[in-house]
Design a protein around this motif. Structure first.
Motif, PDB file in Angstrom:
ATOM      1  N   TRP A   4       0.845  -1.188   0.000  1.00 21.31           N
ATOM      2  CA  TRP A   4       0.000   0.000   0.000  1.00 21.31           C
ATOM      3  C   TRP A   4       0.880   1.236   0.000  1.00 21.31           C
ATOM      4  O   TRP A   4       1.895   1.298   0.678  1.00 21.31           O
ATOM      5  CB  TRP A   4      -0.896  -0.017   1.239  1.00 21.31           C
ATOM      6  N   PRO A   7      -1.291   8.117  -1.489  1.00 17.38           N
ATOM      7  CA  PRO A   7      -1.583   8.640  -2.823  1.00 17.38           C
ATOM      8  C   PRO A   7      -0.749   9.857  -3.203  1.00 17.38           C
ATOM      9  O   PRO A   7      -0.540  10.122  -4.378  1.00 17.38           O
ATOM     10  CB  PRO A   7      -3.067   8.984  -2.763  1.00 17.38           C
ATOM     11  N   VAL A  23       1.421  12.322  -7.475  1.00 19.44           N
ATOM     12  CA  VAL A  23       0.062  12.004  -7.051  1.00 19.44           C
ATOM     13  C   VAL A  23      -0.338  10.723  -7.751  1.00 19.44           C
ATOM     14  O   VAL A  23      -0.319  10.655  -8.989  1.00 19.44           O
ATOM     15  CB  VAL A  23      -0.918  13.140  -7.397  1.00 19.44           C
ATOM     16  N   ARG A  24      -0.612   9.698  -6.973  1.00 18.11           N
ATOM     17  CA  ARG A  24      -0.988   8.381  -7.498  1.00 18.11           C
ATOM     18  C   ARG A  24       0.053   7.881  -8.508  1.00 18.11           C
ATOM     19  O   ARG A  24      -0.281   7.343  -9.559  1.00 18.11           O
ATOM     20  CB  ARG A  24      -2.370   8.432  -8.124  1.00 18.11           C
TER      21      ARG A  24
END
Length: 84
Positions: A4, A7, A23-24
């Protein structure tokens, strides 16, 4: 199983000042202060209501603490734009 990831990643301060932001997993740009970061996130589709810059579940600050925008102790004189 994939790891995980937050983001938003604010990378370590660059020698010339500012911090690169992803971002992401996509490059969003170079921020020099919190206002720049907020604008980059807005352009990436994240509104102020969606992001708290101090939330470690959303934003990972790498290489320096939150809201630090310049390398301290460098040979060049630097100023922090986030302090009035």
């Amino acid at each position: 199983m994939t790891r995980w990831q937050t983001p938003i990643v604010v990378h370590p301060p660059a020698p010339e000042g500012g911090r690169h932001v992803t971002v992401r997993g996509q490059a969003a740009g170079l921020a020099h202060d919190d206002a720049d970061l907020t604008e980059l996130l807005r352009r990436a589709g994240l509104g102020e209501a969606d992001v708290t810059l101090d939330d470690p579940h959303l934003v990972e600050w790498r290489g320096a603490g939150p809201h630090v925008w310049h390398i301290h102790g460098s040979d060049e004189e630097t100023t922090r734009r986030d302090i009035p």
